[in-house]
Design a protein around this motif. Sequence first.
Motif, PDB file in Angstrom:
ATOM      1  N   SER A 324       0.837  -1.217   0.000  1.00 20.99           N
ATOM      2  CA  SER A 324       0.000   0.000   0.000  1.00 20.99           C
ATOM      3  C   SER A 324       0.865   1.258   0.000  1.00 20.99           C
ATOM      4  CB  SER A 324      -0.933  -0.009   1.213  1.00 20.99           C
ATOM      5  OG  SER A 324      -0.202   0.102   2.421  1.00 20.99           O
ATOM      6  N   THR A 325       1.990   1.217   0.717  1.00 21.88           N
ATOM      7  CA  THR A 325       2.901   2.363   0.743  1.00 21.88           C
ATOM      8  C   THR A 325       3.523   2.597  -0.626  1.00 21.88           C
ATOM      9  OG1 THR A 325       3.409   1.912   3.072  1.00 21.88           O
ATOM     10  CG2 THR A 325       4.917   3.357   1.876  1.00 21.88           C
ATOM     11  N   ARG A 326       3.895   1.494  -1.286  1.00 28.50           N
ATOM     12  CA  ARG A 326       4.475   1.624  -2.623  1.00 28.50           C
ATOM     13  C   ARG A 326       3.435   2.117  -3.629  1.00 28.50           C
ATOM     14  NH1 ARG A 326       8.424  -3.750  -3.147  1.00 28.50           N
ATOM     15  NH2 ARG A 326       9.991  -3.008  -1.641  1.00 28.50           N
ATOM     16  N   ALA A 327       2.217   1.662  -3.495  1.00 30.32           N
ATOM     17  CA  ALA A 327       1.152   2.132  -4.388  1.00 30.32           C
ATOM     18  C   ALA A 327       0.930   3.634  -4.206  1.00 30.32           C
ATOM     19  CB  ALA A 327      -0.139   1.359  -4.108  1.00 30.32           C
ATOM     20  N   GLU A 328       0.999   4.082  -2.966  1.00 27.08           N
ATOM     21  CA  GLU A 328       0.840   5.507  -2.687  1.00 27.08           C
ATOM     22  C   GLU A 328       1.956   6.320  -3.324  1.00 27.08           C
ATOM     23  OE1 GLU A 328      -0.075   8.383   1.198  1.00 27.08           O
ATOM     24  OE2 GLU A 328       0.451   6.275   1.463  1.00 27.08           O
ATOM     25  N   SER A 329       3.178   5.793  -3.320  1.00 27.47           N
ATOM     26  CA  SER A 329       4.306   6.494  -3.940  1.00 27.47           C
ATOM     27  C   SER A 329       4.159   6.554  -5.455  1.00 27.47           C
ATOM     28  CB  SER A 329       5.628   5.821  -3.561  1.00 27.47           C
ATOM     29  OG  SER A 329       5.702   4.504  -4.108  1.00 27.47           O
ATOM     30  N   VAL A 330       3.574   5.522  -6.054  1.00 27.31           N
ATOM     31  CA  VAL A 330       3.315   5.539  -7.504  1.00 27.31           C
ATOM     32  C   VAL A 330       2.318   6.638  -7.850  1.00 27.31           C
ATOM     33  CG1 VAL A 330       2.362   4.234  -9.448  1.00 27.31           C
ATOM     34  CG2 VAL A 330       3.888   3.107  -7.827  1.00 27.31           C
ATOM     35  N   LEU A 331       1.276   6.774  -7.037  1.00 28.69           N
ATOM     36  CA  LEU A 331       0.270   7.816  -7.277  1.00 28.69           C
ATOM     37  C   LEU A 331       0.884   9.213  -7.162  1.00 28.69           C
ATOM     38  CD1 LEU A 331      -2.758   6.325  -5.310  1.00 28.69           C
ATOM     39  CD2 LEU A 331      -2.468   6.434  -7.783  1.00 28.69           C
ATOM     40  N   LEU A 332       1.733   9.408  -6.171  1.00 27.28           N
ATOM     41  CA  LEU A 332       2.393  10.707  -6.016  1.00 27.28           C
ATOM     42  C   LEU A 332       3.296  11.015  -7.205  1.00 27.28           C
ATOM     43  CD1 LEU A 332       3.348  10.600  -2.210  1.00 27.28           C
ATOM     44  CD2 LEU A 332       1.571  11.991  -3.284  1.00 27.28           C
ATOM     45  N   CYS A 333       3.993  10.000  -7.691  1.00 24.50           N
ATOM     46  CA  CYS A 333       4.882  10.177  -8.838  1.00 24.50           C
ATOM     47  C   CYS A 333       4.081  10.515 -10.094  1.00 24.50           C
ATOM     48  CB  CYS A 333       5.700   8.906  -9.047  1.00 24.50           C
ATOM     49  SG  CYS A 333       6.984   9.061 -10.307  1.00 24.50           S
ATOM     50  N   LEU A 334       2.935   9.876 -10.274  1.00 24.13           N
ATOM     51  CA  LEU A 334       2.078  10.175 -11.419  1.00 24.13           C
ATOM     52  C   LEU A 334       1.584  11.615 -11.363  1.00 24.13           C
ATOM     53  CD1 LEU A 334      -0.112   6.943 -11.819  1.00 24.13           C
ATOM     54  CD2 LEU A 334       1.465   7.902 -13.507  1.00 24.13           C
ATOM     55  N   ARG A 335       1.220  12.077 -10.169  1.00 23.07           N
ATOM     56  CA  ARG A 335       0.752  13.452 -10.018  1.00 23.07           C
ATOM     57  C   ARG A 335       1.851  14.462 -10.343  1.00 23.07           C
ATOM     58  NH1 ARG A 335      -4.630  14.489 -10.123  1.00 23.07           N
ATOM     59  NH2 ARG A 335      -5.764  12.887  -8.956  1.00 23.07           N
ATOM     60  N   LYS A 336       3.090  14.116 -10.023  1.00 24.45           N
ATOM     61  CA  LYS A 336       4.199  15.019 -10.319  1.00 24.45           C
ATOM     62  C   LYS A 336       4.479  15.073 -11.821  1.00 24.45           C
ATOM     63  CE  LYS A 336       6.634  14.603  -5.889  1.00 24.45           C
ATOM     64  NZ  LYS A 336       7.880  14.135  -5.230  1.00 24.45           N
ATOM     65  N   GLN A 337       4.421  13.927 -12.460  1.00 24.03           N
ATOM     66  CA  GLN A 337       4.711  13.874 -13.893  1.00 24.03           C
ATOM     67  C   GLN A 337       3.556  14.424 -14.734  1.00 24.03           C
ATOM     68  OE1 GLN A 337       6.321  10.253 -15.513  1.00 24.03           O
ATOM     69  NE2 GLN A 337       7.623   9.852 -13.746  1.00 24.03           N
ATOM     70  N   PHE A 338       2.338  14.330 -14.212  1.00 18.87           N
ATOM     71  CA  PHE A 338       1.158  14.821 -14.929  1.00 18.87           C
ATOM     72  C   PHE A 338       0.369  15.743 -13.988  1.00 18.87           C
ATOM     73  CE2 PHE A 338       2.306  10.740 -16.732  1.00 18.87           C
ATOM     74  CZ  PHE A 338       2.248  10.968 -18.105  1.00 18.87           C
ATOM     75  N   PRO A 339       0.812  17.004 -13.850  1.00 19.35           N
ATOM     76  CA  PRO A 339       0.186  17.920 -12.874  1.00 19.35           C
ATOM     77  C   PRO A 339      -1.300  18.169 -13.123  1.00 19.35           C
ATOM     78  CG  PRO A 339       2.273  18.795 -13.694  1.00 19.35           C
ATOM     79  CD  PRO A 339       1.935  17.633 -14.551  1.00 19.35           C
ATOM     80  N   SER A 340      -1.730  18.099 -14.387  1.00 17.84           N
ATOM     81  CA  SER A 340      -3.138  18.360 -14.701  1.00 17.84           C
ATOM     82  C   SER A 340      -3.950  17.079 -14.811  1.00 17.84           C
ATOM     83  CB  SER A 340      -3.246  19.138 -16.013  1.00 17.84           C
ATOM     84  OG  SER A 340      -2.646  18.421 -17.081  1.00 17.84           O
ATOM     85  N   LEU A 341      -3.461  16.021 -14.180  1.00 18.77           N
ATOM     86  CA  LEU A 341      -4.166  14.735 -14.229  1.00 18.77           C
ATOM     87  C   LEU A 341      -5.568  14.871 -13.638  1.00 18.77           C
ATOM     88  CD1 LEU A 341      -3.520  11.738 -15.007  1.00 18.77           C
ATOM     89  CD2 LEU A 341      -3.084  11.354 -12.572  1.00 18.77           C
ATOM     90  N   PRO A 342      -6.604  14.424 -14.369  1.00 14.80           N
ATOM     91  CA  PRO A 342      -7.978  14.527 -13.837  1.00 14.80           C
ATOM     92  C   PRO A 342      -8.133  13.721 -12.551  1.00 14.80           C
ATOM     93  CG  PRO A 342      -7.988  14.030 -16.194  1.00 14.80           C
ATOM     94  CD  PRO A 342      -6.577  13.868 -15.727  1.00 14.80           C
ATOM     95  N   GLN A 343      -9.228  13.963 -11.871  1.00 20.53           N
ATOM     96  CA  GLN A 343      -9.477  13.255 -10.615  1.00 20.53           C
ATOM     97  C   GLN A 343      -9.698  11.771 -10.868  1.00 20.53           C
ATOM     98  OE1 GLN A 343     -12.734  15.669  -9.209  1.00 20.53           O
ATOM     99  NE2 GLN A 343     -11.460  16.564  -7.620  1.00 20.53           N
ATOM    100  N   SER A 344      -9.208  10.979  -9.940  1.00 19.63           N
ATOM    101  CA  SER A 344      -9.326   9.529 -10.073  1.00 19.63           C
ATOM    102  C   SER A 344     -10.756   9.088  -9.781  1.00 19.63           C
ATOM    103  CB  SER A 344      -8.352   8.835  -9.117  1.00 19.63           C
ATOM    104  OG  SER A 344      -8.693   9.136  -7.769  1.00 19.63           O
ATOM    105  N   ARG A 345     -10.984   7.798  -9.989  1.00 19.54           N
ATOM    106  CA  ARG A 345     -12.336   7.259  -9.798  1.00 19.54           C
ATOM    107  C   ARG A 345     -12.791   7.370  -8.348  1.00 19.54           C
ATOM    108  NH1 ARG A 345     -11.436   2.401 -11.699  1.00 19.54           N
ATOM    109  NH2 ARG A 345     -11.872   2.994 -13.853  1.00 19.54           N
ATOM    110  N   VAL A 346     -11.900   7.132  -7.415  1.00 19.64           N
ATOM    111  CA  VAL A 346     -12.287   7.196  -6.008  1.00 19.64           C
ATOM    112  C   VAL A 346     -12.547   8.643  -5.583  1.00 19.64           C
ATOM    113  CG1 VAL A 346      -9.917   7.326  -5.118  1.00 19.64           C
ATOM    114  CG2 VAL A 346     -11.730   6.419  -3.674  1.00 19.64           C
TER     115      VAL A 346
END
Length: 393
Positions: A324-346
């Motif tokens: 779960s910690t690693r998954a959270e780090s992947v999400l943070l990395c995606l947000r950094k690489q794609f700052p205008s990423l739309p909101q996720s499903r959750v």
Amino acid sequence: MAAKRTGTVVENKLSVKDRAEVLDQRAADNEVLVVKERFSKLLLGEDMSGSGKGVSSAVAISNAITNLYATVFGNCHKLEPLPVEKKILWQREMYCLLSVCDYIVELFPSSQSLPDGTKLEVMATRPRSDISINLPGLEKLDAMLLDMLDDFEKTEFWYIDENKSLLQNNDVTPLVTTPQRSVDKWWLPVPSLPKSGLSEKAIKDLRQKRDCAYQIHKAALAINCSILAEMEIPESYTQALPKSGRACVGDSIYRYMSTLDRFSPEHLIDCLKISSEHEALALANCVEAAMYVWQRKARPARSKPSWSIVKELMDASDKNFVLSTRAESVLLCLRKQFPSLPQSRVDTSKIQHNKDVGQAILESYSRVLESLAHNIVSLIDDVLFTDASVKQT
């Protein structure tokens, strides 16, 4: 004759004054009608039949802020001051919508002294902590963005229609477009510059404004993320999750996340060759679903506190906790690489099922300010890119 002429002038002045008063009254009546309409929609939960099938007050006010932003800034595709009527509309409507927060309070223990000197313990009220902390900051960011747009009144660049030829003016550069223009920015007006490009002073001013807008974007994003993190996850979302996180992300991503001792979210994203926001959002939805599955398995039985509290008590070697910690780090990395990423499903599900009016206001307000700041950064980047292209030719 002189007396008669004077009387006619006075009558004309009075008639002009009367007409002005009538126009002012009509404008005031129109504003009252608009306020009554908005107020009715909020009370009815956007269900104009009045049958009680509308959305909650929280969702209604969130939609109202989102729709207001689309009305005022939806066509804001140029670096120029906001039209006066739109600026007044934005400030007036937001003042009304945000005034709800004045009545959202929390109780705290206090004391009250009676005339005879006796002290009583009573419960007093104060603005709810999340609102008193975040709302003033958001209002400050809002004012900074409007002031920034006002500063673009006199610039060394202007905008043209892509379909219009520039050959009629010898002092204007040939049409220069950004690489992304043909794909995701084809509808935007094209910035045009003098042949010599922008002056050093103008470039410095643009870069300063870009840095300021970027910092505003980061601040609004941080507030938005913190509010979304505090929102409850709807049961409809958790019930639809698979029983295993592996089923959410697939075998290859699961093996990478579970077997390597030194995990790198950047390397994982590079290996997946994510090239668009659409692909990034699809990955974010899968990883986020897996994260909640692993968090659910890592939690102690019947644990109700938020994950931020629970994880401090978790065993760092627990497999589900690590995943779960690693998954959270992947999400943070995606947000950094794609700052205008739309909101996720959750996140979308949280907003749709949210019942807390205070959270709804803070989330939607921070979201629209984040979007406006990002648009300003993108528009400045277009102008700077055009200037660099002109000076290279």
